[in-house]
Design a protein around this motif. Structure first.
Motif, PDB file in Angstrom:
ATOM      1  N   ARG A  48     -18.439 -15.139  30.243  1.00  0.00           N
ATOM      2  CA  ARG A  48     -18.837 -14.881  31.794  1.00  0.00           C
ATOM      3  C   ARG A  48     -20.535 -15.015  32.203  1.00  0.00           C
ATOM      4  NH1 ARG A  48     -20.784 -10.399  33.558  1.00  0.00           N
ATOM      5  NH2 ARG A  48     -21.167  -9.301  30.992  1.00  0.00           N
ATOM      6  N   THR A  91     -23.974 -14.602  33.061  1.00  0.00           N
ATOM      7  CA  THR A  91     -24.272 -13.602  33.734  1.00  0.00           C
ATOM      8  C   THR A  91     -25.598 -14.155  34.668  1.00  0.00           C
ATOM      9  OG1 THR A  91     -25.537 -14.382  31.740  1.00  0.00           O
ATOM     10  CG2 THR A  91     -24.251 -12.032  31.681  1.00  0.00           C
ATOM     11  N   ARG A  92     -26.045 -14.952  34.787  1.00  0.00           N
ATOM     12  CA  ARG A  92     -27.103 -16.309  35.329  1.00  0.00           C
ATOM     13  C   ARG A  92     -26.758 -17.532  35.696  1.00  0.00           C
ATOM     14  NH1 ARG A  92     -30.788 -11.730  36.612  1.00  0.00           N
ATOM     15  NH2 ARG A  92     -30.522 -10.972  34.251  1.00  0.00           N
ATOM     16  N   GLY A 148     -24.652 -16.654  29.645  1.00  0.00           N
ATOM     17  CA  GLY A 148     -23.471 -16.038  29.896  1.00  0.00           C
ATOM     18  C   GLY A 148     -23.373 -14.922  28.286  1.00  0.00           C
ATOM     19  N   HIS A 190     -24.110 -14.023  23.753  1.00  0.00           N
ATOM     20  CA  HIS A 190     -25.285 -14.296  24.402  1.00  0.00           C
ATOM     21  C   HIS A 190     -25.210 -15.986  24.363  1.00  0.00           C
ATOM     22  CE1 HIS A 190     -28.882 -12.413  26.779  1.00  0.00           C
ATOM     23  NE2 HIS A 190     -28.024 -13.523  27.600  1.00  0.00           N
ATOM     24  N   GLU A 249     -33.827 -14.391  30.247  1.00  0.00           N
ATOM     25  CA  GLU A 249     -32.236 -14.861  30.535  1.00  0.00           C
ATOM     26  C   GLU A 249     -32.916 -15.639  31.836  1.00  0.00           C
ATOM     27  OE1 GLU A 249     -28.823 -12.732  32.240  1.00  0.00           O
ATOM     28  OE2 GLU A 249     -28.489 -13.077  30.008  1.00  0.00           O
ATOM     29  N   THR A 273     -27.720 -14.233  40.257  1.00  0.00           N
ATOM     30  CA  THR A 273     -27.121 -13.006  39.016  1.00  0.00           C
ATOM     31  C   THR A 273     -25.816 -12.527  39.055  1.00  0.00           C
ATOM     32  OG1 THR A 273     -29.458 -12.843  38.657  1.00  0.00           O
ATOM     33  CG2 THR A 273     -27.685 -11.164  38.337  1.00  0.00           C
ATOM     34  N   GLU A 308     -23.251  -9.727  38.761  1.00  0.00           N
ATOM     35  CA  GLU A 308     -23.443  -9.071  38.435  1.00  0.00           C
ATOM     36  C   GLU A 308     -22.489  -8.195  37.544  1.00  0.00           C
ATOM     37  OE1 GLU A 308     -26.061  -7.485  37.704  1.00  0.00           O
ATOM     38  OE2 GLU A 308     -27.957  -8.193  40.000  1.00  0.00           O
TER      39      GLU A 308
END
Ligand code: ZN
Ligand code: ZN
Length: 347
Positions: free
Chosen positions: A31, A33-34, A64, A81, A142, A345, A347
């Motif tokens: 997934r 994240t950025r 992610g 992470h 990140e 990003t 969210e």
């Protein structure tokens, strides 16, 4: 999920796509994240990269959280992470065993956002997860890590290492975009005597100055060669790094490299260039081309964690993933928007 999809030259959309699923046992689903947009994505949208099919989700950089792992993944587990490498590689084939991950013979290399769906999405499938993801140490920002997916290893490996920069060298970086600036930041590991950055955008040149360029040269009037030669006492530079991917910038590199010097090409070229062998044949020049292998990612990650390398300065804009089209507009009008890297990003 929502994703940024390429629909042929000049056409893209942010649209609904099915979530990725595990295909091979060595895959992971991450997934995002950025993520970010790369100059290469703009080349794809111009039609410079014919391997990218219509319908492809773009993007090859990102950070992610692992959501699923295939049965043979041993280095990562759900919830980890991770930093995503722009290069996917098996780590086992003949080319991977020599460190040339970009030409992984098992179907790896630069495939993300090229031959398979990429990272400008809510989720992405990462093949060869054990060898294509990096664990993120606790407490690291990140946003900074997104600079380690592609631009820092690319600037370092294709520019600095291929250019064989040594202490005391004169270095010119032709192109002051994110990749040129990444080459500048990592060239400083080797203490060259001077680094000259050439661009046509004053904002990028000012950034280059802040990042440690000795001299900046604005080539808006096409006089870069004369200026670089004057700055080097008419000698030229030991290392000329091409960081744009155009015939004109490659020509500058050929004109300013000194005898015994290196031309290190980083730029993504969509058209042929002229090689001036009639002038260079007797000058002991080394010309290198390379796709990043991301063999330096661990070292660069350590340098960032230790504060020796500070790529945060490359980030100029931030958007939620839902505004990716606006982010593309900003990034593609880099001069007007004073843009270097844009962070997206999810969210
Ligand atoms: Zn890239
Ligand atoms: Zn391989």
């Amino acid at each position: 999920m929502r994703a940024l999809v390429y629909h042929g030259p000049g056409k893209k959309a942010f649209e609904e796509r099915p979530d990725p699923v595990l295909v091979d046992a060595s895959d992971a689903i991450v997934r995002i994240t950025r993520t970010t947009i790369c100059g290469t994505d703009l080349h794809i949208l111009k039609g410079d990269v014919p391997t990218v099919a219509e319908g492809r989700i773009l993007g090859h950089e990102g950070v992610g959280i692992v959501e699923q792992v295939g049965g043979s993944v041993t280095n990562f587990a759900v919830g980890d992470h991770v930093l995503i490498s722009c290069i996917s590689s098996c780590g086992r084939c003949a080319n991977c065993r020599t460190g040339m991950y970009s030409h992984c013979e098992s179907g790896g290399g630069w495939i993300l956002g090229n031959l398979i769906d990429g990272t400008q999405a809510e989720r992405v499938r990462i093949p060869f997860a054990d060898h294509s993801l990096y664990p993120i140490p606790a407490g690291v920002d990140e946003e900074v890590l997104v600079m380690l997916s592609d631009i820092l290893p690319t600037g370092f490996e294709c520019g600095v290492l291929s250019g064989a920069i040594k202490p005391g060298d004169s270095v010119a970086i032709v192109g002051g975009g994110p990749i040129g600036l990444a080459a500048l930041l990592t060239a400083r590991f080797y203490s060259p005597a001077e680094i000259i950055v050439v661009d046509v955008d004053d904002n990028r040149l000012e950034a280059a100055k802040r990042f440690g360029a000795t001299w900046i040269v604005n080539n808006s009037d096409g006089q870069a060669v004369e200026r670089v030669m004057a700055l080097t006492g008419n000698r030229g530079v030991d290392v000329a790094i091409e960081a744009i991917g155009q015939a004109a910038t490659f020509d500058i590199c050929q004109a300013i490299v000194t005898a015994g010097g290196h031309i290190a090409n980083i730029g993504v070229h969509g058209k042929p260039v002229q090689l001036n062998l009639d002038k260079l044949w007797s000058h002991n020049i080394t010309l290198t081309t390379r796709l990043v292998d991301t063999v330096s990612t661990r070292m660069l990650l350590k340098s960032v964690v230790a504060g020796k390398l500070q790529p945060t300065q490359l980030i100029t804009h931030r958007f939620p993933l839902a505004q990716v089209l606006k982010a593309y507009d900003t990034f593609s009008q880099a001069k007007e928007e004073r843009a270097l890297k844009v962070i997206l990003t999810n969210e």
